[in-house]
Scaffold this motif. Structure first.
Motif, PDB file in Angstrom:
ATOM      1  N   ARG A  20       2.012   1.960  -3.238  1.00 24.95           N
ATOM      2  CA  ARG A  20       0.871   2.253  -4.131  1.00 24.95           C
ATOM      3  C   ARG A  20       0.638   1.135  -5.147  1.00 24.95           C
ATOM      4  NH1 ARG A  20       1.780   8.733  -5.433  1.00 24.95           N
ATOM      5  NH2 ARG A  20       1.785   9.425  -3.247  1.00 24.95           N
ATOM      6  N   ARG A  69      -4.999  -1.388  -3.171  1.00 24.74           N
ATOM      7  CA  ARG A  69      -5.830  -0.652  -2.214  1.00 24.74           C
ATOM      8  C   ARG A  69      -7.159  -1.369  -2.053  1.00 24.74           C
ATOM      9  NH1 ARG A  69      -6.231   5.198  -1.732  1.00 24.74           N
ATOM     10  NH2 ARG A  69      -7.691   5.641  -0.040  1.00 24.74           N
ATOM     11  N   LYS A 116      -8.251  -2.830  -5.580  1.00 16.71           N
ATOM     12  CA  LYS A 116      -7.736  -2.194  -6.788  1.00 16.71           C
ATOM     13  C   LYS A 116      -6.252  -2.484  -6.931  1.00 16.71           C
ATOM     14  CE  LYS A 116     -10.852   1.810  -7.159  1.00 16.71           C
ATOM     15  NZ  LYS A 116     -10.918   3.296  -7.119  1.00 16.71           N
ATOM     16  N   SER A 117      -5.864  -2.896  -8.113  1.00 19.24           N
ATOM     17  CA  SER A 117      -4.441  -3.051  -8.447  1.00 19.24           C
ATOM     18  C   SER A 117      -4.323  -2.895  -9.955  1.00 19.24           C
ATOM     19  CB  SER A 117      -3.899  -4.420  -8.002  1.00 19.24           C
ATOM     20  OG  SER A 117      -4.582  -5.464  -8.657  1.00 19.24           O
ATOM     21  N   GLY A 174     -11.232  -1.235  -0.646  1.00 20.73           N
ATOM     22  CA  GLY A 174     -12.281  -0.255  -0.417  1.00 20.73           C
ATOM     23  C   GLY A 174     -13.620  -0.738  -0.940  1.00 20.73           C
ATOM     24  N   GLY A 183      -8.404  -4.642   4.758  1.00 20.81           N
ATOM     25  CA  GLY A 183      -7.087  -5.255   4.580  1.00 20.81           C
ATOM     26  C   GLY A 183      -6.770  -6.344   5.595  1.00 20.81           C
ATOM     27  N   TYR A 194     -12.424   4.929  -2.707  1.00 20.26           N
ATOM     28  CA  TYR A 194     -11.885   4.108  -1.619  1.00 20.26           C
ATOM     29  C   TYR A 194     -11.330   5.020  -0.525  1.00 20.26           C
ATOM     30  CZ  TYR A 194     -12.007  -0.178  -4.460  1.00 20.26           C
ATOM     31  OH  TYR A 194     -12.409  -1.258  -5.202  1.00 20.26           O
ATOM     32  N   VAL A 235       0.835  -1.201   0.000  1.00 24.44           N
ATOM     33  CA  VAL A 235       0.000   0.000   0.000  1.00 24.44           C
ATOM     34  C   VAL A 235       0.871   1.253   0.000  1.00 24.44           C
ATOM     35  CG1 VAL A 235      -1.673   1.338   1.342  1.00 24.44           C
ATOM     36  CG2 VAL A 235      -1.977  -1.113   1.068  1.00 24.44           C
ATOM     37  N   HIS A 278     -10.073   0.914   3.755  1.00 25.40           N
ATOM     38  CA  HIS A 278      -8.909   0.070   3.457  1.00 25.40           C
ATOM     39  C   HIS A 278      -8.414  -0.649   4.702  1.00 25.40           C
ATOM     40  CE1 HIS A 278      -5.070  -1.300   1.837  1.00 25.40           C
ATOM     41  NE2 HIS A 278      -4.552  -0.884   2.977  1.00 25.40           N
ATOM     42  N   TRP A 296      -9.438   5.587   3.255  1.00 27.89           N
ATOM     43  CA  TRP A 296      -8.411   4.897   4.032  1.00 27.89           C
ATOM     44  C   TRP A 296      -9.043   4.129   5.196  1.00 27.89           C
ATOM     45  CZ3 TRP A 296      -4.071   3.769   2.032  1.00 27.89           C
ATOM     46  CH2 TRP A 296      -3.460   4.617   1.119  1.00 27.89           C
TER      47      TRP A 296
END
Length: 286
Positions: free
Chosen positions: A182, A185, A245-246, A187, A201, A192, A179, A197, A194
C-alpha cells in the motif's frame, strides 16, 4: 478455511516443482550468466502475454488465496504462473536441449493442470479456453530456445531487447510489491480502480525500461544520475497529473526504490556488455 489451504497448497506445490527445475538448471549448467539473462527475458515475454490477456481483456481469474484483496490475489496468481511456472520450465527445457516430443508432453502437463484447477475451482475462465493454452505454451518454448541461442551468440538486437526485458521485469515486480504494501497506486480520476491500476502500472514500467536501456552506461555515474533524475521526475509528473498516488510518509522508501532500480539497471547493463565483449573476442579469434 479449507478452500484457502487447498488453494495455497496447489499453487505451493507447483511453485516447489518448477523452482526445483530452475535450481537443477543453474546447478547442472555452467552458463549461468546467459541463463539468467534468458530467464528474465522468458518472464518478460510471459508478462507481455498476460498484460493483454488478463490485465486488458480479463480472460480468466486466479484464486491462490494468498492475499486478502481479490484483485491483488488474482494478479499474484498470474505472477506465479507467468514469472515462475512457465518461464522456469521453458528455461529448463532450453538449457537441457529437450526434444520437441518431450516438450509437447510438458505442454500437455500444463493443459492438464489448467483443467485440474478449473475442477478445483481455484481458477475461473471468462472467455479463455484451455486449447488456447495448449497453443500458446509451445510458442513460449520455441521463443526461449531461439532467444537463448542468440544471447550466446551475442546478437546485438537480442542483447538490447534482453536488457529492456530484465529492467522491465524487475520494475513490474517491485511495483507489485509496493502496491501490496500500500505504498502507491495508479489510476485515473478521483476513484482509482484496480483495473486502471493494472493497465497503467505496466506501461509505467515499459517507459522506464525504454529510458533506462538507452541511458544507463556501465561505470558512468553521470548516466546513473540522469536515469535517477528521470525516474524521480517521471514519478512526480504522474503524481501531479493525479495518475499516481503515494503518501508523503512513503517518500524516502520510494526514493530508495528509484535508486535501487538505477543500480539494478546498471548491473544488468554490465551483464549484457560482458556478453558483447565475448562476441567481439570470438569474432577477433576467428
Amino acid at each position: 478455511m479449507i478452500n484457502k489451504k487447498r488453494n495455497r497448497l496447489a499453487f505451493g506445490l507447483l511453485f516447489f516443482i518448477h523452482s526445483t527445475l530452475l535450481l537443477v538448471t543453474f546447478i547442472m549448467k555452467k552458463d549461468r550468466k546467459n541463463l539468467f539473462i534468458a530467464l528474465l527475458s522468458n518472464i518478460s515475454f510471459a508478462y507481455f502475454f498476460e498484460y493483454f490477456v488478463l490485465n486488458v481483456f480479463q480472460a480468466y481469474k486466479y484464486k491462490p488465496k494468498f492475499l486478502k484483496n481479490r484483485n491483488l490475489d488474482n494478479i499474484f496468481g498470474a505472477l506465479l504462473s507467468q514469472a515462475i511456472f512457465i518461464p522456469f520450465t521453458s528455461l529448463y527445457l532450453t538449457a537441457f536441449e529437450v526434444k520437441w516430443r518431450t516438450k509437447l508432453f510438458v505442454n500437455l502437463y500444463f493443459v492438464s493442470v489448467e483443467f485440474l484447477f478449473l475442477r478445483m475451482k481455484i481458477y475461473k475462465l471468462n472467455w479463455w479456453n484451455p486449447i488456447f493454452t495448449g497453443l500458446a505454451i509451445p510458442v513460449h518454448f520455441y521463443l526461449s530456445d531461439i532467444w537463448y541461442k542468440h544471447i550466446k551468440k551475442g546478437t546485438p538486437i537480442v542483447l538490447s531487447v534482453s536488457l529492456f526485458n530484465m529492467i522491465l521485469v524487475t520494475s513490474v515486480n517491485i511495483l507489485f510489491l509496493l502496491v501490496v504494501l500500500r505504498k502507491l497506486r495508479f489510476g485515473i480520476g478521483k476513484v482509482y480502480t484496480w483495473y486502471e491500476h493494472f493497465l497503467i502500472g505496466p506501461l509505467y514500467s515499459i517507459v522506464y525500461a525504454i529510458v533506462a536501456t538507452k541511458t544507463v552506461k556501465v561505470g558512468d555515474w553521470i548516466s546513473k544520475c540522469k536515469l535517477l533524475a528521470f525516474s524521480i521526475s517521471f514519478h512526480l509528473i504522474l503524481k501531479r497529473l493525479q495518475v499516481l498516488k503515494s503518501t508523503k510518509e512513503n517518500h524516502y522508501l520510494l526514493m530508495w526504490t528509484h535508486l535501487l532500480m538505477v543500480l539494478l539497471s546498471s548491473f544488468y547493463k554490465q551483464l549484457v556488455n560482458s556478453q558483447e565483449v565475448v562476441r567481439e573476442d570470438e569474432q577477433f579469434n576467428n
